[in-house]
Scaffold this active site. Sequence first.
Site, PDB file in Angstrom:
ATOM      1  NE  ARG A 130     -46.802  20.712  44.500  1.00 48.68           N
ATOM      2  CZ  ARG A 130     -46.947  20.429  45.635  1.00 48.68           C
ATOM      3  NH1 ARG A 130     -46.180  21.109  46.589  1.00 48.68           N
ATOM      4  NH2 ARG A 130     -47.697  19.318  46.144  1.00 48.68           N
ATOM      5  NE  ARG A 169     -51.680  15.647  46.077  1.00 46.77           N
ATOM      6  CZ  ARG A 169     -51.799  14.903  47.098  1.00 46.77           C
ATOM      7  NH1 ARG A 169     -52.677  14.058  47.553  1.00 46.77           N
ATOM      8  NH2 ARG A 169     -50.707  15.008  47.955  1.00 46.77           N
ATOM      9  NE  ARG A 228     -50.805  12.514  52.823  1.00 47.58           N
ATOM     10  CZ  ARG A 228     -49.968  13.070  52.110  1.00 47.58           C
ATOM     11  NH1 ARG A 228     -48.834  13.057  52.340  1.00 47.58           N
ATOM     12  NH2 ARG A 228     -50.157  13.814  51.123  1.00 47.58           N
ATOM     13  NE  ARG A 272     -53.742  17.222  52.053  1.00 45.50           N
ATOM     14  CZ  ARG A 272     -52.450  17.163  51.809  1.00 45.50           C
ATOM     15  NH1 ARG A 272     -51.459  17.050  52.676  1.00 45.50           N
ATOM     16  NH2 ARG A 272     -52.190  17.160  50.537  1.00 45.50           N
ATOM     17  CE  LYS A 299     -43.125  17.909  48.851  1.00 41.40           C
ATOM     18  NZ  LYS A 299     -43.727  16.710  48.057  1.00 41.40           N
TER      19      LYS A 299
END
Length: 205
Positions: free
Chosen positions: A88, A163, A122, A152, A13
Amino acid sequence: MKIVLLGAPGCGKGTHAQRLTTELGIPHVSTGDIFRQNLKEQTELGKQIAGILAKGDLVSDEITVAIVRDRLSRDDCKNGYILDGFPRSLVQAEALESFDKLDVVVNIDVDYDTIIKRISGRRFCPKCSGTFHVSHLTSDTCPVCGDTLIIRSDDREEAVRNRLEVYESTTKPLIDFYRQRGLLKTAKGDGTVEENYANILKVLK
Ligand code: ADP
Ligand code: ZN
């Protein structure tokens, strides 16, 4: 055009939203970026949500809706925006519907195996908010601004698993919500960045 990008964490996204904002000339509104900015600046909000983000849980609907509502009411959003990471939950989607009218919701469809591979590689730039994959990097400096890249805290394995669970239970029902309203388009997101972006542009035309 008022666009929502929907999809599991790691579906791309943010990457696609950054391109779309340039291509379409409308702002990119990312709740994740807004929250991370508050963490970095150690605002009251930042202190309140630090633990929630690190665990991969959702910030409360009340706080999130208030922030987005305020952001979308600014002048630069009059002609459209790309919403990334919001809504969300059904509560958030209903709230959004009560104060604005969307044109299209693009669901980026990626399987979980691909997502886990992507998120585990990532790297994030705390300065320019860029996100990169280790496979495209030669060092730990940001290719855009030169700052040192980090992982992160919510990209660590435990948080990622959480998540994905939160996505399954709370966010996925939005696919049906928007399908029922005739707003939903689906774009395959498991190819290369270029291919996936082309899929998104195709459904926006
Ligand atoms: P990703 O799409 O990779 O999961 P984001 O950058 O969109 O990450 O969001 C990071 C974190 O910010 C989420 O895990 C959550 O804690 C919080 N967050 C972002 N958007 C929302 C939202 N709409 N409602 C509640 N929490 C949110
Ligand atoms: Zn950077």
